[in-house]
Design an enzyme around this catalytic site. Structure first.
Site, short mmCIF file in Angstrom:
data_model
loop_
_atom_site.label_atom_id
_atom_site.label_comp_id
_atom_site.label_asym_id
_atom_site.label_seq_id
_atom_site.Cartn_x
_atom_site.Cartn_y
_atom_site.Cartn_z
N GLY A 12 -32.47 -72.14 0.87
CA GLY A 12 -33.78 -72.77 0.84
C GLY A 12 -34.27 -73.35 2.15
N ASN A 14 -36.18 -71.90 4.28
CA ASN A 14 -37.62 -71.57 4.39
C ASN A 14 -38.45 -72.47 3.47
OD1 ASN A 14 -38.41 -69.12 6.15
ND2 ASN A 14 -36.46 -68.56 5.27
N ARG A 66 -33.33 -55.82 -18.46
CA ARG A 66 -34.21 -56.14 -17.32
C ARG A 66 -35.66 -56.31 -17.79
NH1 ARG A 66 -34.23 -58.36 -12.40
NH2 ARG A 66 -32.11 -57.58 -12.21
N ASN A 108 -44.10 -62.48 1.28
CA ASN A 108 -42.65 -62.48 1.50
C ASN A 108 -42.37 -62.70 2.98
OD1 ASN A 108 -39.83 -61.93 0.80
ND2 ASN A 108 -40.11 -60.01 1.92
N HIS A 110 -39.65 -61.72 5.85
CA HIS A 110 -38.54 -60.80 6.09
C HIS A 110 -38.03 -61.06 7.51
CE1 HIS A 110 -36.01 -57.28 5.57
NE2 HIS A 110 -36.35 -56.92 6.80
N ASP A 151 -40.72 -54.28 1.10
CA ASP A 151 -41.11 -54.66 2.47
C ASP A 151 -42.17 -53.73 3.05
OD1 ASP A 151 -37.61 -55.28 3.14
OD2 ASP A 151 -39.13 -56.63 2.29
N ALA A 180 -38.76 -68.25 14.30
CA ALA A 180 -39.79 -67.38 13.71
C ALA A 180 -40.07 -67.71 12.24
CB ALA A 180 -39.39 -65.91 13.86
N GLU A 181 -39.07 -67.58 11.39
CA GLU A 181 -39.32 -67.73 9.96
C GLU A 181 -39.93 -69.08 9.60
OE1 GLU A 181 -36.07 -66.55 7.41
OE2 GLU A 181 -35.23 -65.37 9.04
C1 GRF Z 1 -34.01 -65.78 5.18
O1 GRF Z 1 -33.29 -65.21 6.24
C2 GRF Z 1 -35.21 -64.94 4.89
O2 GRF Z 1 -35.73 -64.28 6.01
C3 GRF Z 1 -34.68 -63.93 3.95
O3 GRF Z 1 -33.72 -64.60 3.16
C4 GRF Z 1 -33.24 -65.73 3.88
C5 GRF Z 1 -33.49 -66.94 3.04
O4 GRF Z 1 -32.94 -68.04 3.62
N1 GRF Z 1 -35.73 -63.39 3.15
P1 GRF Z 1 -33.27 -69.48 2.97
O5 GRF Z 1 -32.83 -69.44 1.52
O6 GRF Z 1 -34.74 -69.71 3.11
O7 GRF Z 1 -32.45 -70.43 3.81
#
Ligand code: GRF
Length: 207
Positions: A12, A14, A66, A108, A110, A151, A180-181
């Protein structure tokens, strides 16, 4: 007020970047309404609870198949009347019915510069392992709309990150997150909250 649901599966960080951006006033006119995970042990759920945000787990193994999970997942999402769904390290394939119903409202993050190192099998550390194996000098992260592919949706934001000599996948992953993220995702949410991003289905995408 943009109502946002964040889908998580792991640590978590992000999600935390989003919550910190809201607290710092970098994301405005936005409410993080709910955090949903497929993984009861996801620390992301703890981060949400600490922030006073409803956090719940919808566990695929609780359903006979599913299709039953997909239906329950979509019904649960609908309960929150969300304007935006953010996949922040969510490792569950989004049901086709949800892609259709929320077209242009699911984004999303990535950890590469799409179209490099993305698609089936490219998630988490595997992305960075592939980048190092290929020997790229620059990698980065991408925020994109989610469509029916993996993606493949329209790209919203990207940010480049230098690969350094001696990088391990773990070191590179952390740098991509930090540089970046954790910058791009809050930025994208703020832009969407203020109608600064228009969604256009990529050519050839079926309705
Ligand atoms: C991140 O590296 C993101 O780019 C990818 O999954 C990871 C999630 O990390 N989609 P977190 O759970 O947000 O720490």
């Amino acid at each position: 007020m943009l109502r946002v649901g964040v889908m998580v599966s792991g640590g978590g960080t992000n999600l935390q970047a989003i919550l910190d951006a809201v607290d710092a006033g970098k994301i405005t006119d936005t409410e993080i309404t709910v955090v949903i995970s497929n993984n009861p042990g996801a620390y992301a759920l703890e981060r949400a609870k600490k922030h006073g945000i409803e956090a719940l787990c919808i566990f695929p193994k609780d359903y006979e198949n599913r299709d039953a999970f997909n239906e329950a997942f979509l019904n649960k999402i609908d309960e929150y009347h969300l304007d935006l769904i953010v996949l922040a390290g969510f490792l569950v394939k989004i049901p086709a019915a949800m892609i259709e119903k929320y077209e242009g409202k699911i984004i999303n993050i990535h950890p590469s510069l799409i179209p490099s190192f993305c698609g089936v099998g490219f998630y988490g550390l595997k992305v960075h392992e592939a980048a190092l194996e290929r020997g790229v000098k620059v990698t980065g992260a991408t925020v994109h709309f989610v469509d029916s592919g993996m993606d493949t949706g329209p790209i919203i934001l990207q940010k480049a990150v230098k690969v350094q000599d001696g990088d391990t996948p773990e070191v590179l992953q952390r740098r991509v997150m930090e540089q970046a993220e954790w910058i791009l995702l809050p930025q994208a949410i703020q832009m969407i909250a203020h109608n600064q991003i228009a969604y256009h289905r990529r050519g050839g995408e079926k309705a």
